[in-house]
Design a protein around this motif. Sequence first.
Motif, short mmCIF file in Angstrom:
data_model
loop_
_atom_site.label_atom_id
_atom_site.label_comp_id
_atom_site.label_asym_id
_atom_site.label_seq_id
_atom_site.Cartn_x
_atom_site.Cartn_y
_atom_site.Cartn_z
N LYS A 12 -10.76 27.31 20.76
CA LYS A 12 -12.21 27.09 20.83
C LYS A 12 -12.69 26.98 22.28
CE LYS A 12 -15.86 24.47 18.52
NZ LYS A 12 -16.39 25.68 17.89
N ASN A 13 -12.02 26.15 23.07
CA ASN A 13 -12.42 26.04 24.48
C ASN A 13 -12.09 27.31 25.25
OD1 ASN A 13 -13.71 23.48 25.01
ND2 ASN A 13 -11.77 22.50 24.51
N PHE A 14 -11.01 27.99 24.88
CA PHE A 14 -10.68 29.26 25.52
C PHE A 14 -11.81 30.26 25.30
CE2 PHE A 14 -7.28 32.85 25.76
CZ PHE A 14 -7.76 33.22 27.01
N ALA A 15 -12.33 30.31 24.07
CA ALA A 15 -13.44 31.22 23.77
C ALA A 15 -14.68 30.87 24.59
CB ALA A 15 -13.76 31.17 22.28
N ALA A 16 -14.98 29.58 24.69
CA ALA A 16 -16.15 29.15 25.46
C ALA A 16 -15.99 29.52 26.94
CB ALA A 16 -16.36 27.65 25.30
N MET A 17 -14.77 29.35 27.47
CA MET A 17 -14.51 29.73 28.86
C MET A 17 -14.66 31.23 29.05
SD MET A 17 -12.33 31.11 31.26
CE MET A 17 -10.78 31.32 30.37
#
Length: 324
Positions: free
Chosen positions: A161-166
Amino acid sequence: MAASGNSGVERVLQKCHKCVEAGNFYEAHQMYRTVSFRYSGQKKYTEAIDLLYNGARTLLQHNQHSSGADLAMLVIEVLNAAKYTVTEDTTDKVVSLLRYMDPNAPERLPYLNAAIRWTMKVDNHFSAGHPDLHKKCGMLFWQEKNYVQARYHFLHSSDGKNFAAMLIEYHTSQGFTSEVDLFIAQAVLQYLCLQNKDTAHVVFLSYTKDHPDVENGPPFLKPLLNFIWFLLIALEGGKVAVFTVLCEKYQTSIQRDPSYREYLDKIGQIFFGLPPPQTSPQGFFGNLLQSLLVDDEDDKVATHMPPQPTATTPVKQESNVDLD
């Protein structure tokens, strides 16, 4: 790792802080080192780590980068000597010192590499380092807008999830509009090569859902996004024929990046039982088509085999996937 509560550590810290306040950084540095060696020699590893951590943080906050990094490296050495397991507290301490270091300090990368190697030694389930440490490093580098390093560490984490946001921030701030599908395709294929199928699903769904330039789907307007979507579905069935037809149908999209062929070769081996590709004048897609023909021949042989005893467990029906 226990919090610092030892009265001996507290006394040493007070003396060291007085040296720091007086500007005697060299003396403070040597005192931290000497006492920590004494603690380590007595196998008082918790006291040694607490002392070194506090000393490294203090010196780094006073811009004593070399001395602070030296003590930080000693923290990793004690973690190794004590065979400390990877916990929330230990990784927090490791990343906290990384945060205090100047991003351009030459000591930063060796320290980080040493920390990753420590997690590999104490937990050999993760050949590239513990995913929790990678996640925290990914978050740190993302905050620093170091997208390349953040991407590397998120890729070795389980935080899709955070990888996608980054990746969304990375693309919208530095990428071309035409690359919106390339950013996520490479991430998913690399996750699959690392055999992290679950996180590959999460990062794809989060990216396509939240990216302002990606329309609601599936299906998507961009063929490469549809290919990734169908690939993730195909993994569940494990059918070589589906994988082969999928790669053939979307070969124009796959050819946009030469590295995709290598990734798909690896994915074919991991999830579909394909052998490593042989050198062939037909290239990647020729090998895939040959795999499809072999698969068809196997099916023909199976239809002419004598009837086998029926299993008592019902067979789950495969759902047909429309690739159009």
